[in-house]
Design a protein around this motif. Structure first.
Motif, mmCIF file in Angstrom:
data_model
loop_
_atom_site.group_PDB
_atom_site.id
_atom_site.type_symbol
_atom_site.label_atom_id
_atom_site.label_comp_id
_atom_site.label_asym_id
_atom_site.label_seq_id
_atom_site.Cartn_x
_atom_site.Cartn_y
_atom_site.Cartn_z
ATOM 1 N N VAL A 38 -2.344 7.584 -1.883
ATOM 2 C CA VAL A 38 -1.128 7.897 -0.782
ATOM 3 C C VAL A 38 -1.999 8.236 0.500
ATOM 4 O O VAL A 38 -3.104 9.110 0.480
ATOM 5 N N GLY A 39 -1.381 8.297 1.618
ATOM 6 C CA GLY A 39 -2.073 8.643 2.886
ATOM 7 C C GLY A 39 -1.078 8.646 3.895
ATOM 8 O O GLY A 39 -0.053 7.908 3.795
ATOM 9 N N CYS A 40 -1.519 9.312 5.297
ATOM 10 C CA CYS A 40 -0.746 9.286 6.308
ATOM 11 C C CYS A 40 -1.740 8.764 7.526
ATOM 12 O O CYS A 40 -2.819 9.986 7.670
ATOM 13 N N GLU A 41 -1.605 7.916 8.274
ATOM 14 C CA GLU A 41 -2.176 7.378 9.582
ATOM 15 C C GLU A 41 -1.359 7.454 10.654
ATOM 16 O O GLU A 41 -0.508 6.696 10.389
ATOM 17 N N LEU A 45 3.236 6.611 6.769
ATOM 18 C CA LEU A 45 2.949 7.284 5.440
ATOM 19 C C LEU A 45 3.053 6.035 4.583
ATOM 20 O O LEU A 45 3.798 4.893 4.601
ATOM 21 N N TRP A 46 1.844 6.086 3.673
ATOM 22 C CA TRP A 46 1.820 4.650 2.678
ATOM 23 C C TRP A 46 1.507 5.247 1.319
ATOM 24 O O TRP A 46 0.827 6.449 0.962
ATOM 25 N N MET A 47 1.882 4.224 0.398
ATOM 26 C CA MET A 47 1.419 4.674 -1.103
ATOM 27 C C MET A 47 0.915 3.367 -1.599
ATOM 28 O O MET A 47 1.543 2.175 -1.426
ATOM 29 N N ARG A 48 -0.018 3.440 -2.417
ATOM 30 C CA ARG A 48 -0.452 2.219 -3.176
ATOM 31 C C ARG A 48 -0.483 2.516 -4.835
ATOM 32 O O ARG A 48 -0.967 3.306 -5.336
ATOM 33 N N HIS A 49 0.409 2.105 -5.329
ATOM 34 C CA HIS A 49 0.752 1.721 -6.854
ATOM 35 C C HIS A 49 -0.718 1.350 -7.485
ATOM 36 O O HIS A 49 -1.449 0.625 -7.127
ATOM 37 N N PRO A 50 -0.760 2.034 -8.826
ATOM 38 C CA PRO A 50 -2.109 1.530 -9.357
ATOM 39 C C PRO A 50 -2.226 0.030 -9.787
ATOM 40 O O PRO A 50 -3.264 -0.422 -9.703
ATOM 41 N N GLN A 58 7.271 4.024 8.358
ATOM 42 C CA GLN A 58 6.801 5.009 9.739
ATOM 43 C C GLN A 58 7.504 6.301 9.714
ATOM 44 O O GLN A 58 8.820 6.451 9.208
ATOM 45 N N LEU A 59 6.721 7.252 10.067
ATOM 46 C CA LEU A 59 7.405 8.654 10.056
ATOM 47 C C LEU A 59 8.739 8.534 10.884
ATOM 48 O O LEU A 59 9.674 9.349 10.645
ATOM 49 N N SER A 60 8.696 7.880 11.942
ATOM 50 C CA SER A 60 10.010 7.827 13.044
ATOM 51 C C SER A 60 11.173 7.270 12.003
ATOM 52 O O SER A 60 12.036 7.484 12.401
ATOM 53 N N GLN A 61 10.907 6.372 10.870
ATOM 54 C CA GLN A 61 11.933 5.814 10.028
ATOM 55 C C GLN A 61 12.207 6.591 8.930
ATOM 56 O O GLN A 61 13.181 6.313 8.139
ATOM 57 N N LEU A 62 11.366 7.686 8.725
ATOM 58 C CA LEU A 62 11.727 8.389 7.611
ATOM 59 C C LEU A 62 13.144 9.141 7.680
ATOM 60 O O LEU A 62 13.412 9.818 8.719
ATOM 61 N N HIS A 63 14.083 9.018 6.502
ATOM 62 C CA HIS A 63 15.111 9.654 6.496
ATOM 63 C C HIS A 63 15.048 10.815 5.739
ATOM 64 O O HIS A 63 15.884 11.866 5.887
ATOM 65 N N GLY A 64 14.419 11.048 4.664
ATOM 66 C CA GLY A 64 14.415 12.210 3.694
ATOM 67 C C GLY A 64 13.419 12.479 2.687
ATOM 68 O O GLY A 64 12.539 11.136 2.444
ATOM 69 N N THR A 102 -2.975 15.831 -0.999
ATOM 70 C CA THR A 102 -3.024 17.242 -0.360
ATOM 71 C C THR A 102 -2.991 16.920 1.367
ATOM 72 O O THR A 102 -2.376 17.724 1.862
ATOM 73 N N GLU A 103 -3.597 15.860 1.673
ATOM 74 C CA GLU A 103 -3.384 15.568 3.413
ATOM 75 C C GLU A 103 -1.975 15.069 3.345
ATOM 76 O O GLU A 103 -1.511 15.385 4.615
ATOM 77 N N VAL A 104 -1.414 14.511 2.597
ATOM 78 C CA VAL A 104 -0.016 14.013 2.789
ATOM 79 C C VAL A 104 0.880 15.092 2.691
ATOM 80 O O VAL A 104 1.811 15.248 3.662
ATOM 81 N N ILE A 105 0.776 16.129 1.751
ATOM 82 C CA ILE A 105 1.650 17.174 2.114
ATOM 83 C C ILE A 105 1.688 18.192 3.181
ATOM 84 O O ILE A 105 2.364 18.652 3.749
ATOM 85 N N GLU A 106 0.380 18.080 3.688
ATOM 86 C CA GLU A 106 0.190 18.975 4.903
ATOM 87 C C GLU A 106 0.735 18.346 6.057
ATOM 88 O O GLU A 106 1.404 19.085 6.869
ATOM 89 N N ARG A 107 0.777 16.894 6.005
ATOM 90 C CA ARG A 107 1.515 16.144 7.067
ATOM 91 C C ARG A 107 2.925 16.320 6.854
ATOM 92 O O ARG A 107 3.784 16.595 8.030
ATOM 93 N N LEU A 108 3.424 16.189 5.687
ATOM 94 C CA LEU A 108 4.828 16.355 5.451
ATOM 95 C C LEU A 108 5.501 17.933 5.899
ATOM 96 O O LEU A 108 6.488 18.065 6.612
ATOM 97 N N ARG A 109 4.728 18.791 5.375
ATOM 98 C CA ARG A 109 4.920 20.166 5.736
ATOM 99 C C ARG A 109 5.130 20.398 7.191
ATOM 100 O O ARG A 109 5.598 21.503 7.512
ATOM 101 N N ALA A 110 4.330 19.789 7.916
ATOM 102 C CA ALA A 110 4.510 19.930 9.298
ATOM 103 C C ALA A 110 5.607 19.467 10.144
ATOM 104 O O ALA A 110 5.768 19.793 11.264
#
Length: 139
Positions: A38-41, A45-50, A58-64, A102-110
Motif C-alpha cells: 500500500v502507498g500514498c502519493e 491512495l493505492w493498494m497492490r494485491h499479492p 484519489q483522496l479527494s474522492q475518498l468517501h470513508g 505505516t506511512e499510509v496510516i500516518e497519512r490517513l490519520r492526518a
C-alpha cells in the motif's frame, strides 16, 4: 578482596553497551499480510494485491475508511482496512501488516475528522466488528 570487587571484574552488560554498536532488531514482517503493498502519493491512495492487481482512489474522492476486525486472533488476518471511494463503494481493502501500511496510516490519520478513538477501539478488538474511523463530511 573487597565486597564490591566483583563489579570491576564483571563484563559490561549489553544494556550499557553503545547503542550504535548493534542495530535494533526489526521484527519479521507478517506473513502473508506483508505481501499486500500500500502507498500514498500526493492525492493518490493505492493498494497492490499479492496477485498483482492494483487498486487506487484519489483522496479527494475518498468517501470513508473503516476497520473490520474478526475473532481469528493472532493466527489469522483479523484486522482489515476498508477504503471506500466514490458512491460509497468499496475501492479496496488490505490487512494490517501490509507493506507500506505505516506511512499510509500516518497519512490517513492526518485527515480532518479522523477518529482516533475508533482506531484505538479497533486495535484492541478481538470480536467480529466494524469501526468507522473516517467519513467525508456532508455538504
Amino acid at each position: 578482596m573487597g565486597w564490591f570487587d566483583w563489579f570491576r571484574r564483571r563484563p559490561p552488560s549489553d544494556t550499557l553497551a553503545d547503542p550504535a554498536a548493534k542495530p535494533p532488531v526489526k521484527p519479521p514482517p507478517l506473513q502473508p499480510e506483508s505481501q499486500w503493498q500500500v502507498g500514498c502519493e500526493a492525492d493518490l491512495l493505492w493498494m497492490r494485491h499479492p496477485k498483482g492487481d492494483r487498486h487506487q482512489v484519489q483522496l479527494s474522492q475518498l468517501h470513508g475508511i473503516a476497520i473490520e476486525t474478526n475473532d481469528s486472533g493472532p493466527w489469522g488476518q483479523d484486522f482489515w482496512w476498508l477504503i471506500y471511494g466514490p458512491d460509497e463503494d468499496l475501492a479496496f481493502a488490505f490487512p494490517e501488516g501490509a507493506t507500506g501500511e505505516t506511512e499510509v496510516i500516518e497519512r490517513l490519520r492526518a485527515l480532518p475528522g479522523f477518529r482516533d478513538d475508533a482506531f484505538g477501539d479497533a486495535i484492541r478488538s478481538t470480536d467480529i466488528d466494524t469501526f468507522v474511523v473516517w467519513q467525508r463530511p456532508l455538504g
